[in-house]
Design a protein around this motif. Structure first.
Motif, PDB file in Angstrom:
ATOM      1  N   ALA A 170      52.697  31.501  41.485  1.00 34.34           N
ATOM      2  CA  ALA A 170      51.382  32.121  41.248  1.00 34.34           C
ATOM      3  C   ALA A 170      50.254  31.118  41.406  1.00 34.34           C
ATOM      4  CB  ALA A 170      51.330  32.799  39.885  1.00 34.34           C
ATOM      5  N   ALA A 171      50.351  30.287  42.411  1.00 34.30           N
ATOM      6  CA  ALA A 171      49.310  29.327  42.783  1.00 34.30           C
ATOM      7  C   ALA A 171      49.588  28.932  44.227  1.00 34.30           C
ATOM      8  CB  ALA A 171      49.350  28.111  41.873  1.00 34.30           C
ATOM      9  N   TYR A 172      48.637  28.246  44.854  1.00 30.22           N
ATOM     10  CA  TYR A 172      48.880  27.800  46.224  1.00 30.22           C
ATOM     11  C   TYR A 172      50.024  26.788  46.244  1.00 30.22           C
ATOM     12  CZ  TYR A 172      44.691  30.062  48.027  1.00 30.22           C
ATOM     13  OH  TYR A 172      43.764  30.984  48.405  1.00 30.22           O
ATOM     14  N   GLU A 173      50.929  26.955  47.196  1.00 32.53           N
ATOM     15  CA  GLU A 173      52.043  26.030  47.361  1.00 32.53           C
ATOM     16  C   GLU A 173      52.477  26.017  48.824  1.00 32.53           C
ATOM     17  OE1 GLU A 173      55.978  27.174  45.995  1.00 32.53           O
ATOM     18  OE2 GLU A 173      55.228  29.192  45.519  1.00 32.53           O
ATOM     19  N   LEU A 174      53.005  24.880  49.254  1.00 32.32           N
ATOM     20  CA  LEU A 174      53.555  24.783  50.599  1.00 32.32           C
ATOM     21  C   LEU A 174      54.926  25.447  50.639  1.00 32.32           C
ATOM     22  CD1 LEU A 174      52.585  21.095  51.453  1.00 32.32           C
ATOM     23  CD2 LEU A 174      51.633  23.170  52.490  1.00 32.32           C
ATOM     24  N   THR A 175      55.250  26.037  51.780  1.00 31.86           N
ATOM     25  CA  THR A 175      56.498  26.794  51.916  1.00 31.86           C
ATOM     26  C   THR A 175      57.677  25.857  52.204  1.00 31.86           C
ATOM     27  OG1 THR A 175      55.931  27.197  54.237  1.00 31.86           O
ATOM     28  CG2 THR A 175      55.350  28.919  52.644  1.00 31.86           C
ATOM     29  N   THR A 176      57.857  24.870  51.338  1.00 33.62           N
ATOM     30  CA  THR A 176      58.927  23.884  51.533  1.00 33.62           C
ATOM     31  C   THR A 176      60.315  24.498  51.337  1.00 33.62           C
ATOM     32  OG1 THR A 176      58.635  23.221  49.224  1.00 33.62           O
ATOM     33  CG2 THR A 176      57.496  21.917  50.890  1.00 33.62           C
ATOM     34  N   ARG A 177      60.379  25.655  50.708  1.00 34.40           N
ATOM     35  CA  ARG A 177      61.665  26.326  50.527  1.00 34.40           C
ATOM     36  C   ARG A 177      62.183  26.882  51.859  1.00 34.40           C
ATOM     37  NH1 ARG A 177      64.633  28.334  46.209  1.00 34.40           N
ATOM     38  NH2 ARG A 177      65.875  30.192  46.665  1.00 34.40           N
ATOM     39  N   ALA A 178      61.280  27.145  52.780  1.00 34.25           N
ATOM     40  CA  ALA A 178      61.676  27.687  54.086  1.00 34.25           C
ATOM     41  C   ALA A 178      60.919  26.946  55.187  1.00 34.25           C
ATOM     42  CB  ALA A 178      61.384  29.187  54.146  1.00 34.25           C
ATOM     43  N   PRO A 179      61.185  25.646  55.357  1.00 29.31           N
ATOM     44  CA  PRO A 179      60.459  24.877  56.378  1.00 29.31           C
ATOM     45  C   PRO A 179      60.830  25.343  57.785  1.00 29.31           C
ATOM     46  CG  PRO A 179      62.272  23.592  55.507  1.00 29.31           C
ATOM     47  CD  PRO A 179      62.192  24.833  54.668  1.00 29.31           C
ATOM     48  N   VAL A 180      59.884  25.214  58.697  1.00 31.96           N
ATOM     49  CA  VAL A 180      60.113  25.574  60.104  1.00 31.96           C
ATOM     50  C   VAL A 180      60.266  24.279  60.896  1.00 31.96           C
ATOM     51  CG1 VAL A 180      59.103  26.661  62.140  1.00 31.96           C
ATOM     52  CG2 VAL A 180      58.824  27.722  59.879  1.00 31.96           C
ATOM     53  N   SER A 181      61.452  24.052  61.447  1.00 33.65           N
ATOM     54  CA  SER A 181      61.716  22.844  62.230  1.00 33.65           C
ATOM     55  C   SER A 181      61.979  23.230  63.678  1.00 33.65           C
ATOM     56  CB  SER A 181      62.927  22.092  61.662  1.00 33.65           C
ATOM     57  OG  SER A 181      62.693  21.694  60.326  1.00 33.65           O
ATOM     58  N   PHE A 182      61.418  22.461  64.597  1.00 31.57           N
ATOM     59  CA  PHE A 182      61.615  22.754  66.017  1.00 31.57           C
ATOM     60  C   PHE A 182      61.452  21.473  66.830  1.00 31.57           C
ATOM     61  CE2 PHE A 182      57.192  23.271  65.014  1.00 31.57           C
ATOM     62  CZ  PHE A 182      56.485  22.802  66.112  1.00 31.57           C
ATOM     63  N   THR A 183      62.058  21.478  68.022  1.00 31.96           N
ATOM     64  CA  THR A 183      62.020  20.319  68.914  1.00 31.96           C
ATOM     65  C   THR A 183      61.555  20.757  70.290  1.00 31.96           C
ATOM     66  OG1 THR A 183      63.806  19.193  67.722  1.00 31.96           O
ATOM     67  CG2 THR A 183      63.394  18.487  69.993  1.00 31.96           C
ATOM     68  N   LEU A 184      60.663  19.973  70.877  1.00 30.76           N
ATOM     69  CA  LEU A 184      60.158  20.228  72.226  1.00 30.76           C
ATOM     70  C   LEU A 184      60.573  19.067  73.123  1.00 30.76           C
ATOM     71  CD1 LEU A 184      56.564  21.377  71.199  1.00 30.76           C
ATOM     72  CD2 LEU A 184      58.488  22.857  71.801  1.00 30.76           C
ATOM     73  N   ASP A 185      61.294  19.381  74.197  1.00 24.98           N
ATOM     74  CA  ASP A 185      61.776  18.335  75.100  1.00 24.98           C
ATOM     75  C   ASP A 185      60.681  17.796  76.011  1.00 24.98           C
ATOM     76  OD1 ASP A 185      64.345  18.555  74.058  1.00 24.98           O
ATOM     77  OD2 ASP A 185      64.879  20.171  75.452  1.00 24.98           O
ATOM     78  N   THR A 186      59.670  18.608  76.251  1.00 19.73           N
ATOM     79  CA  THR A 186      58.558  18.213  77.121  1.00 19.73           C
ATOM     80  C   THR A 186      57.246  18.623  76.457  1.00 19.73           C
ATOM     81  OG1 THR A 186      58.620  20.329  78.306  1.00 19.73           O
ATOM     82  CG2 THR A 186      59.953  18.516  79.206  1.00 19.73           C
ATOM     83  N   PRO A 187      56.115  18.080  76.870  1.00 18.34           N
ATOM     84  CA  PRO A 187      54.822  18.567  76.352  1.00 18.34           C
ATOM     85  C   PRO A 187      54.708  20.073  76.572  1.00 18.34           C
ATOM     86  CG  PRO A 187      54.514  16.539  77.574  1.00 18.34           C
ATOM     87  CD  PRO A 187      55.932  16.957  77.819  1.00 18.34           C
ATOM     88  N   THR A 188      54.346  20.793  75.526  1.00 20.36           N
ATOM     89  CA  THR A 188      54.383  22.262  75.568  1.00 20.36           C
ATOM     90  C   THR A 188      53.185  22.857  74.849  1.00 20.36           C
ATOM     91  OG1 THR A 188      56.812  22.169  75.503  1.00 20.36           O
ATOM     92  CG2 THR A 188      55.791  24.301  75.052  1.00 20.36           C
ATOM     93  N   THR A 189      52.626  23.898  75.442  1.00 24.34           N
ATOM     94  CA  THR A 189      51.607  24.688  74.752  1.00 24.34           C
ATOM     95  C   THR A 189      52.314  25.814  74.009  1.00 24.34           C
ATOM     96  OG1 THR A 189      49.910  24.188  76.402  1.00 24.34           O
ATOM     97  CG2 THR A 189      49.555  26.110  75.005  1.00 24.34           C
ATOM     98  N   VAL A 190      52.180  25.811  72.709  1.00 22.52           N
ATOM     99  CA  VAL A 190      52.872  26.781  71.855  1.00 22.52           C
ATOM    100  C   VAL A 190      51.864  27.775  71.291  1.00 22.52           C
ATOM    101  CG1 VAL A 190      54.162  27.063  69.699  1.00 22.52           C
ATOM    102  CG2 VAL A 190      54.713  25.172  71.251  1.00 22.52           C
ATOM    103  N   THR A 191      52.223  29.055  71.343  1.00 16.98           N
ATOM    104  CA  THR A 191      51.410  30.078  70.701  1.00 16.98           C
ATOM    105  C   THR A 191      51.920  30.283  69.281  1.00 16.98           C
ATOM    106  OG1 THR A 191      50.922  31.225  72.774  1.00 16.98           O
ATOM    107  CG2 THR A 191      50.655  32.483  70.752  1.00 16.98           C
ATOM    108  N   LEU A 192      51.079  29.955  68.324  1.00  8.08           N
ATOM    109  CA  LEU A 192      51.385  30.164  66.904  1.00  8.08           C
ATOM    110  C   LEU A 192      50.871  31.535  66.505  1.00  8.08           C
ATOM    111  CD1 LEU A 192      51.959  29.331  63.898  1.00  8.08           C
ATOM    112  CD2 LEU A 192      49.665  28.318  63.920  1.00  8.08           C
ATOM    113  N   LYS A 193      51.744  32.328  65.899  1.00  9.50           N
ATOM    114  CA  LYS A 193      51.339  33.663  65.441  1.00  9.50           C
ATOM    115  C   LYS A 193      51.917  33.905  64.059  1.00  9.50           C
ATOM    116  CE  LYS A 193      51.306  38.568  66.800  1.00  9.50           C
ATOM    117  NZ  LYS A 193      51.784  39.558  67.795  1.00  9.50           N
TER     118      LYS A 193
END
Length: 221
Positions: A170-193
């Motif tokens: 019931a306060a602002y918190e980072l979603t460390t319980r469900a972190p999003v991890s990803f790897t990009l092999d080359t420079p990439t433009t990613v659409t965040l939605k």
């Protein structure tokens, strides 16, 4: 009866003393009233602070009066583009291109504003230029309860169900319980939605009613 000179002096002195005492008493009363007035003002301020604190406690979001907040950011008409440089990038939700979100003025939020996800058609979009590497993404979220806590984060076509503590704090918190991890092999433009549901996976359906502050990307190697 005639007053002697001595008696006149004594009575005169007595009258002067009485007048001085009367003035002193009046001054004391006025000072007392002034202090009482100042005390009353302090109580009003204190009560205002208590009311503000109570409102903050009730919402757990610490909302301020509109007059105390900086001007709200202008709503965008297209997705902004950000460049990831260095070790970290933070994107405020209110600086994304969005629809179906409510802009919330909140002193507890980064930048004094956040977005409240309203329904299953709400979305917020931005584009990010990433160098090759591995990254972690977290969202700063205020979830009122466990039934209004989960949502989906898209990185191009990949989806991630994101949420904070369960039950929420019931306060602002980072979603460390469900972190999003990803790897990009080359420079990439990613659409965040960001939206409530995963349209391809009903099992990953999210909720509405939570307030989202920012998305933070960190390079992990």
């Amino acid at each position: 009866m005639k007053l002697t000179k001595t008696a006149s002096v004594v009575l005169g002195a007595f009258a002067a003393s009485a007048f001085f005492f009367s003035c002193a008493s009046t001054g004391s009363i006025e000072d007392s009233n002034a202090k009482k007035s100042e005390s009353s003002d302090a109580v009003v301020v204190s009560e205002a602070l208590v009311d503000s604190s109570s409102a903050s406690s009730a919402s757990k979001a610490g909302a301020k009066g509109t007059a105390e907040l900086p001007p709200p950011p202008k709503k965008l008409t297209e997705a902004p583009r950000f460049d990831f440089a260095g070790e970290k990038l933070q994107i405020e939700l209110e600086n994304m291109y969005y629809d179906g979100f409510e802009l919330v003025g909140d002193a507890q939020a980064s930048g004094s504003y956040a977005l409240k996800l309203l329904n299953d058609s709400s979305w917020a979009i931005a584009e990010i230029n990433f160098p090759a590497g591995s990254y972690e993404a977290l969202v700063n979220e205020f979830a009122p309860d466990s039934n209004h806590a989960r949502f989906n984060l898209y990185l191009n076509k990949d989806t991630y169900l994101v949420y904070g503590s369960e039950p929420p704090i019931a306060a602002y918190e980072l979603t460390t319980r469900a972190p999003v991890s990803f790897t990009l092999d080359t420079p990439t433009t990613v659409t965040l939605k960001i939206q409530q549901n995963d349209i391809r996976n009903p099992q990953n359906n999210g909720h509405n009613g939570m307030t989202l502050d920012f998305v933070s990307f960190k390079k992990i190697n």
